[in-house]
Design a protein around this motif. Structure first.
Motif, PDB file in Angstrom:
ATOM      1  N   CYS A  52       0.867  -1.178   0.000  1.00 16.54           N
ATOM      2  CA  CYS A  52       0.000   0.000   0.000  1.00 16.54           C
ATOM      3  C   CYS A  52       0.908   1.234   0.000  1.00 16.54           C
ATOM      4  O   CYS A  52       2.091   1.145   0.350  1.00 16.54           O
ATOM      5  CB  CYS A  52      -0.851  -0.064   1.267  1.00 16.54           C
ATOM      6  N   CYS A  54       1.047   3.451   2.079  1.00 17.87           N
ATOM      7  CA  CYS A  54       1.519   3.737   3.444  1.00 17.87           C
ATOM      8  C   CYS A  54       2.800   2.978   3.753  1.00 17.87           C
ATOM      9  O   CYS A  54       3.427   3.203   4.781  1.00 17.87           O
ATOM     10  CB  CYS A  54       0.432   3.391   4.465  1.00 17.87           C
ATOM     11  N   CYS A  61      -1.793  -3.679   6.232  1.00 14.89           N
ATOM     12  CA  CYS A  61      -2.207  -2.275   6.339  1.00 14.89           C
ATOM     13  C   CYS A  61      -3.466  -2.194   7.199  1.00 14.89           C
ATOM     14  O   CYS A  61      -4.473  -2.836   6.887  1.00 14.89           O
ATOM     15  CB  CYS A  61      -2.468  -1.688   4.950  1.00 14.89           C
ATOM     16  N   TRP A  64      -6.690  -1.001   5.160  1.00 14.46           N
ATOM     17  CA  TRP A  64      -7.310  -1.969   4.250  1.00 14.46           C
ATOM     18  C   TRP A  64      -7.859  -3.181   5.009  1.00 14.46           C
ATOM     19  O   TRP A  64      -8.840  -3.803   4.580  1.00 14.46           O
ATOM     20  CB  TRP A  64      -6.331  -2.372   3.146  1.00 14.46           C
ATOM     21  N   HIS A 261      -3.392   5.697   1.668  1.00 16.52           N
ATOM     22  CA  HIS A 261      -3.517   4.240   1.565  1.00 16.52           C
ATOM     23  C   HIS A 261      -3.903   3.858   0.135  1.00 16.52           C
ATOM     24  O   HIS A 261      -4.673   2.919  -0.086  1.00 16.52           O
ATOM     25  CB  HIS A 261      -4.538   3.714   2.576  1.00 16.52           C
TER      26      HIS A 261
HETATM   27 ZN   LIG Z   1      -2.058   1.411   3.846  1.00 13.73          ZN
END
Ligand SMILES: [Zn+2]
Length: 317
Positions: A52, A54, A61, A64, A261
């Motif tokens: 992701c 991030c 994550c 998610w 994200h």
């Molecule tokens: Zn993420």
């Protein structure tokens, strides 16, 4: 505002046209959550656990994971094989004659709705988790937007981002690594003729969305980087989106980007921190003259229609 009344802002267009930059800017707006290219979530996130924006692998994550929990009761309850099959059936360029119809067959209706239902659950979950009003899906693909247009609840608005075909062709000729992939294979490359054939088909199929009555606005990448605040505000008005967007620009062309994200897309989505917007015009010096002539000839009518051949921007053919 209930999720059913909240708009989905879909970024459409052909690759290397600035959609990721646009997504990064929209992520800085209040009331907006960006999700990246959701069309690739099923393979790259769910199946291959790619990173992701991030920095975490998809299944690690927290955002998610919560989306999967709220949308489906956990990602393990989503079958990526079924999604791949549905995508093959209703989300391909060659399916547009079916999905672009005002009165599609019952089979097309059933399959598009099953397919779009997975996206709608994700959008609704993202809204609930973040409190955002507007969800941005930057999948780009027009066949995906057409499939989503069959969902009776999704309030679809399409922002079509376009870029000079010669800049796009030059971008596709370069090698770009994919930091989110564990196998380190680079992004796809195309020659100028292939890039331009895809540029034409990828951009012109938006007419099918207009045919189905989907609100649609075109934005030029070159105008976005030149005047980001005005470009976004003007698109907002034209699409009838709620509120008045204010990008937190430090000056006319500088902005601080924060982590998102965004689940899949161009590696630019990993970029954070102070960013100066400037049009990437390296193609003017670096695209070989022979290639430039070919791309200009192939895309001439569209370049002219979109203002890329006017006095200010005219290039020697
Ligand atoms: Zn993420």
């Amino acid at each position: 505002m209930s999720p059913a009344e909240a708009p989905l802002l879909y970024i459409g267009g052909w690759g290397r046209s600035g959609s990721t930059l646009l997504e990064c800017l929209l992520a800085e707006l209040d009331d907006v959550v960006v999700l990246g290219e959701v069309v690739h979530l099923w393979e790259r996130g769910l199946r291959h656990n790619e990173r992701c924006a991030c920095g975490q692998p998809f299944h690690a994550c927290p955002f998610w994971s919560e989306v999967g929990e709220r949308a489906f009761g956990g990602w393990s309850r989503v079958d990526p094989d079924r999604l791949a099959w549905l995508r093959h059936e209703v989300d391909r360029q060659r399916r547009i004659p079916q999905t672009g119809r005002l009165r599609p067959t019952p089979r097309t209706v059933a399959l598009t709705q099953e397919y779009a239902d997975h996206y709608r659950r994700i959008y609704d979950a993202a809204r609930t988790i973040t409190g955002a009003t507007i969800v941005v899906d930057s999948s780009k693909e027009i066949p995906t937007a057409l499939a989503l247009s069959h969902d009776p609840v999704i309030d679809l608005r399409v922002l079509h981002i376009v870029r000079d075909s010669r800049g796009v062709a030059y971008s596709w000729s370069k090698t770009v690594t994919r930091p989110e992939s564990t196998t380190a294979e680079p992004m796809q490359r195309y020659g100028p003729a292939t890039s331009t054939a895809f540029w034409l088909s990828g951009n012109l199929t938006v007419k099918a969305l207009a045919h189905r009555g989907v609100p649609l606005v075109r934005m030029r990448y070159e105008d976005l980087v030149d005047a980001p605040q005005d470009s976004v505000a003007s698109a907002w008005r034209a699409l009838g989106l709620p509120g008045a967007p204010r990008l937190p620009m430090l000056d006319e062309h500088t902005v601080d980007l924060h982590p998102t994200h965004s689940v899949a897309g161009n590696p630019m989505r990993f970029r954070t921190g102070r960013t100066t917007l400037a049009a990437d015009t390296s193609w003017r010096e670096s695209l070989p003259v022979r290639d430039r002539r070919l791309v200009t000839a192939m895309s001439y009518p569209v370049l002219r229609k979109w203002g890329y051949l006017d006095a200010r921007t005219k290039e020697p053919a």
